[in-house]
Scaffold this motif. Structure first.
Motif, short mmCIF file in Angstrom:
data_model
loop_
_atom_site.label_atom_id
_atom_site.label_comp_id
_atom_site.label_asym_id
_atom_site.label_seq_id
_atom_site.Cartn_x
_atom_site.Cartn_y
_atom_site.Cartn_z
N MET A 1 0.86 -1.17 0.00
CA MET A 1 0.00 0.00 0.00
C MET A 1 0.91 1.23 0.00
N TYR A 2 0.52 2.23 -0.78
CA TYR A 2 1.28 3.47 -0.89
C TYR A 2 0.42 4.63 -0.40
N VAL A 3 1.02 5.53 0.34
CA VAL A 3 0.32 6.68 0.90
C VAL A 3 0.79 7.95 0.20
N ILE A 4 -0.16 8.76 -0.23
CA ILE A 4 0.13 10.08 -0.79
C ILE A 4 -0.38 11.07 0.25
N GLU A 5 0.53 11.82 0.83
CA GLU A 5 0.21 12.69 1.96
C GLU A 5 0.40 14.16 1.54
N LEU A 6 -0.58 14.98 1.90
CA LEU A 6 -0.55 16.40 1.55
C LEU A 6 -0.45 17.26 2.80
N ALA A 7 0.47 18.20 2.79
CA ALA A 7 0.56 19.20 3.87
C ALA A 7 -0.21 20.42 3.40
N LEU A 8 -1.11 20.90 4.26
CA LEU A 8 -1.97 22.04 3.91
C LEU A 8 -1.63 23.26 4.74
N ARG A 9 -1.78 24.41 4.13
CA ARG A 9 -1.56 25.69 4.80
C ARG A 9 -2.52 25.81 5.98
N MET A 10 -2.03 26.28 7.09
CA MET A 10 -2.83 26.53 8.30
C MET A 10 -3.44 25.27 8.90
N SER A 11 -2.84 24.11 8.64
CA SER A 11 -3.33 22.85 9.19
C SER A 11 -2.15 22.07 9.76
N PRO A 12 -2.20 21.74 11.05
CA PRO A 12 -1.08 21.02 11.65
C PRO A 12 -1.03 19.55 11.25
N MET A 13 -2.14 19.02 10.75
CA MET A 13 -2.20 17.60 10.40
C MET A 13 -2.31 17.44 8.88
N PRO A 14 -1.55 16.53 8.31
CA PRO A 14 -1.65 16.28 6.87
C PRO A 14 -2.91 15.48 6.54
N VAL A 15 -3.30 15.50 5.30
CA VAL A 15 -4.36 14.63 4.81
C VAL A 15 -3.72 13.64 3.84
N SER A 16 -4.32 12.45 3.74
CA SER A 16 -3.70 11.44 2.89
C SER A 16 -4.74 10.55 2.24
N VAL A 17 -4.35 9.97 1.13
CA VAL A 17 -5.10 8.92 0.46
C VAL A 17 -4.12 7.81 0.15
N GLN A 18 -4.65 6.62 -0.09
CA GLN A 18 -3.79 5.47 -0.33
C GLN A 18 -4.08 4.83 -1.67
N ARG A 19 -3.05 4.26 -2.25
CA ARG A 19 -3.14 3.52 -3.51
C ARG A 19 -2.52 2.15 -3.31
N LYS A 20 -3.10 1.16 -3.97
CA LYS A 20 -2.61 -0.22 -3.85
C LYS A 20 -1.36 -0.46 -4.68
N GLU A 21 -1.30 0.13 -5.85
CA GLU A 21 -0.19 -0.10 -6.78
C GLU A 21 0.74 1.11 -6.85
N HIS A 22 2.03 0.82 -7.00
CA HIS A 22 3.02 1.90 -7.07
C HIS A 22 2.77 2.82 -8.25
N ASP A 23 2.44 2.27 -9.41
CA ASP A 23 2.21 3.10 -10.60
C ASP A 23 1.06 4.08 -10.39
N SER A 24 0.00 3.62 -9.75
CA SER A 24 -1.15 4.48 -9.47
C SER A 24 -0.78 5.57 -8.47
N ALA A 25 -0.01 5.20 -7.46
CA ALA A 25 0.43 6.18 -6.45
C ALA A 25 1.35 7.22 -7.08
N GLU A 26 2.26 6.76 -7.92
CA GLU A 26 3.20 7.67 -8.59
C GLU A 26 2.46 8.64 -9.52
N ALA A 27 1.44 8.13 -10.22
CA ALA A 27 0.65 8.99 -11.12
C ALA A 27 -0.09 10.07 -10.32
N LEU A 28 -0.65 9.69 -9.18
CA LEU A 28 -1.34 10.68 -8.35
C LEU A 28 -0.35 11.69 -7.77
#
Length: 87
Positions: A1-28
């Protein structure tokens, strides 16, 4: 499982989504990175493959950083890479 994590302005906690395949995660990751480079505000909608129905929309002008990493069973209780918030 691959996690794509985003840091947002004015937010101490990141948000994330997950992808099963590396290619899909890399594309996102590349899609989010491209949105950061363009610098023009637009709405970016992401969905998660692990949690069905989890969707999030972010305004690209509020994105500060994006990271991708592999989530392994071995790292269950250890500190996550990157944008972790420590109490």
């Amino acid at each position: 499982m691959y996690v794509i994590e985003l840091a947002l302005r004015m937010s101490p906690m990141p948000v994330s989504v997950q992808r099963k395949e590396h290619d899909s995660a890399e594309a996102l990751y590349q899609q989010v990175r491209s949105a950061l480079e363009q610098g023009q505000p637009r709405l970016l909608e992401l969905s998660c493959e692990k949690v069905e129905g989890k969707r999030l929309s972010v305004l690209t002008s509020d994105l500060l950083a994006v990271q991708i990493y592999e989530k392994t069973a071995a790292s269950g209780g250890t500190k996550r890479p990157g944008f972790s918030f420590e109490a």
